[in-house]
Design an enzyme around this catalytic site. Structure first.
Site, PDB file in Angstrom:
ATOM      1  CG  ASN A  30      -1.704   1.260   1.391  1.00  0.00           C
ATOM      2  OD1 ASN A  30      -1.859   2.006   0.431  1.00  0.00           O
ATOM      3  ND2 ASN A  30      -2.237   1.497   2.593  1.00  0.00           N
ATOM      4  CD1 TRP A  31       3.485   1.026  -2.949  1.00  0.00           C
ATOM      5  CD2 TRP A  31       3.563   2.286  -4.799  1.00  0.00           C
ATOM      6  NE1 TRP A  31       4.222   0.347  -3.886  1.00  0.00           N
ATOM      7  CE2 TRP A  31       4.291   1.104  -5.036  1.00  0.00           C
ATOM      8  CE3 TRP A  31       3.464   3.226  -5.822  1.00  0.00           C
ATOM      9  CZ2 TRP A  31       4.921   0.829  -6.248  1.00  0.00           C
ATOM     10  CZ3 TRP A  31       4.085   2.968  -7.039  1.00  0.00           C
ATOM     11  CH2 TRP A  31       4.811   1.778  -7.241  1.00  0.00           C
ATOM     12  CE  LYS A  32       0.339   3.381   4.820  1.00  0.00           C
ATOM     13  NZ  LYS A  32       0.091   3.484   6.223  1.00  0.00           N
TER      14      LYS A  32
ATOM     15  CG  HIS B 204      -5.902   1.804   4.919  1.00  0.00           C
ATOM     16  ND1 HIS B 204      -5.464   2.683   5.877  1.00  0.00           N
ATOM     17  CD2 HIS B 204      -4.897   0.910   4.733  1.00  0.00           C
ATOM     18  CE1 HIS B 204      -4.231   2.337   6.252  1.00  0.00           C
ATOM     19  NE2 HIS B 204      -3.870   1.259   5.583  1.00  0.00           N
TER      20      HIS B 204
ATOM     21  CD  GLU C 117      -2.957   5.319   6.703  1.00  0.00           C
ATOM     22  OE1 GLU C 117      -2.917   5.407   5.467  1.00  0.00           O
ATOM     23  OE2 GLU C 117      -2.034   4.822   7.374  1.00  0.00           O
TER      24      GLU C 117
ATOM     25  CD  GLU D 144      -3.768  -2.804   7.224  1.00  0.00           C
ATOM     26  OE1 GLU D 144      -2.623  -3.047   6.834  1.00  0.00           O
ATOM     27  OE2 GLU D 144      -4.378  -1.767   6.954  1.00  0.00           O
TER      28      GLU D 144
ATOM     29  N   GLY E 154       2.096   1.938  10.664  1.00  0.00           N
ATOM     30  CA  GLY E 154       3.034   3.044  10.525  1.00  0.00           C
ATOM     31  C   GLY E 154       3.718   3.448  11.822  1.00  0.00           C
TER      32      GLY E 154
ATOM     33  CB  SER F 204       4.908  -1.936  11.766  1.00  0.00           C
ATOM     34  OG  SER F 204       4.406  -0.647  12.023  1.00  0.00           O
TER      35      SER F 204
ATOM     36  N   GLY G  28       2.604  -1.126   4.251  1.00  0.00           N
ATOM     37  CA  GLY G  28       2.766   0.273   3.870  1.00  0.00           C
ATOM     38  C   GLY G  28       4.234   0.600   3.652  1.00  0.00           C
ATOM     39  N   GLY G  29       4.858   1.147   4.674  1.00  0.00           N
ATOM     40  CA  GLY G  29       6.218   1.684   4.592  1.00  0.00           C
ATOM     41  C   GLY G  29       7.209   0.804   3.837  1.00  0.00           C
TER      42      GLY G  29
HETATM   43  C1  PEP Z   1      -0.860  -0.129   5.754  1.00  0.00           C
HETATM   44  O1  PEP Z   1      -0.689   0.860   5.054  1.00  0.00           O
HETATM   45  O2  PEP Z   1      -1.886  -0.776   5.634  1.00  0.00           O
HETATM   46  C2  PEP Z   1       0.172  -0.503   6.710  1.00  0.00           C
HETATM   47  C3  PEP Z   1       0.018  -1.597   7.392  1.00  0.00           C
HETATM   48  O3  PEP Z   1       1.256   0.358   6.828  1.00  0.00           O
HETATM   49  P1  PEP Z   1       2.655   0.022   7.556  1.00  0.00           P
HETATM   50  O4  PEP Z   1       3.151  -1.269   6.995  1.00  0.00           O
HETATM   51  O5  PEP Z   1       3.525   1.182   7.220  1.00  0.00           O
HETATM   52  O6  PEP Z   1       2.370  -0.082   9.029  1.00  0.00           O
END
Ligand code: PEP
Length: 248
Positions: A9-11, A94, A96, A166, A172, A212, A233-234
């Site tokens: 997930n590049w956000k 999501h 966010e 999640e 994050g 994460s 994500g990251g």
């Molecule tokens: C996400 O964007 O769904 C996520 C889990 O991000 P991260 O891996 O950065 O925690």
């Protein structure tokens, strides 16, 4: 046998140029063919990333969509527009989006139904806040999210839905749920699916963990019985890390 699925997930990261450079970098390594690799990229980058992944097994995903085909919804993107680009997946609900853009269980449900109508596979995100976990309410909260997300959705569609567990406190933040806790919650979600849709759906639905996830934590998570993949994500923004995640 459930096909493992690692989705990045590049956000709201990467310009078009950076996106294609990242894909070019990923393409230098070979990816495990027994794992489905997906990149969920910003709307503006979808067409270029689609071209960049041509000839690979990498699948394309969006990060959101509207539930209507078209209309007076300024600033929104319709499933028809996404279908035309040729996306395979769309992240829906999501945390966010729930937190910053008023996404609700009801809109999540509408979006899932629309995605399924257009053969776009939804990656449906659920998960509790830190406060809810500290009060041991994670199962109650997640159960409600799952059941509301799947309201009036047919058994035949369950195989096309991916659920991403999640926990919000792990996204994050660098804090990851222990593999046992993640597995317990993914198993709990699988149980909900079993109760609502029966054994076949329970055995077939793919459930990811997200929060994460890094190259050094993926293997232990993937060894767990009820975890079929990760939403990342990251770490998905770094080619080397994404490759390591897919090749766990
Ligand atoms: C996400 O964007 O769904 C996520 C889990 O991000 P991260 O891996 O950065 O925690």
């Amino acid at each position: 046998m459930r096909l493992p699925i690692i989705a990045g997930n590049w956000k709201m990261n990467n310009t078009i140029l950076k996106s294609t450079l990242l894909i070019d970098e990923i393409k230098k390594s070979s990816l495990n063919k027994d794992v489905e690799a997906v990149v969920c990229v910003p709307f503006t980058n979808l067409s270029d990333v689609k071209k960049a992944i041509e000839g690979t097994d990498i699948k394309l995903g969006a990060q959101n969509m509207h539930w209507e085909d078209n209309g007076a919804y300024t600033g929104e993107i319709s499933p028809l527009m996404l279908k035309e680009i040729g996306i395979d997946y769309c992240i829906i609900g999501h945390s966010e989006r729930r937190q910053y853009f008023n996404e609700t269980d009801e809109t999540v449900n509408k979006k899932i139904k629309t995605a399924l109508k257009y053969d776009i596979k939804p990656i449906v995100c659920v998960g509790e806040t830190l406060e809810e976990r500290e009060n041991e309410r994670q199962e109650e909260v997640v159960k409600e999210q799952v059941l509301k997300a799947l309201e009036d959705i047919d058994n035949k569609n369950i195989k096309d839905i991916v659920i991403a567990y999640e926990p919000i406190w792990a996204i994050g933040t660098g804090k990851t749920a222990s593999s046992d806790d993640a597995n317990q919650m993914c198993g709990f979600i699988r149980g909900i699916i079993g109760d609502k849709y029966g054994k076949e759906a329970k055995d077939n639905i793919r459930i990811q963990y997200g929060g994460s996830v890094k190259p050094n934590t993926i293997k232990e998570l993937m060894e767990k019985e009820d975890i079929d993949g990760a939403l990342v994500g990251g770490a998905s923004l770094v080619a080397e890390d994404f490759v390591k995640l897919v090749n766990y």
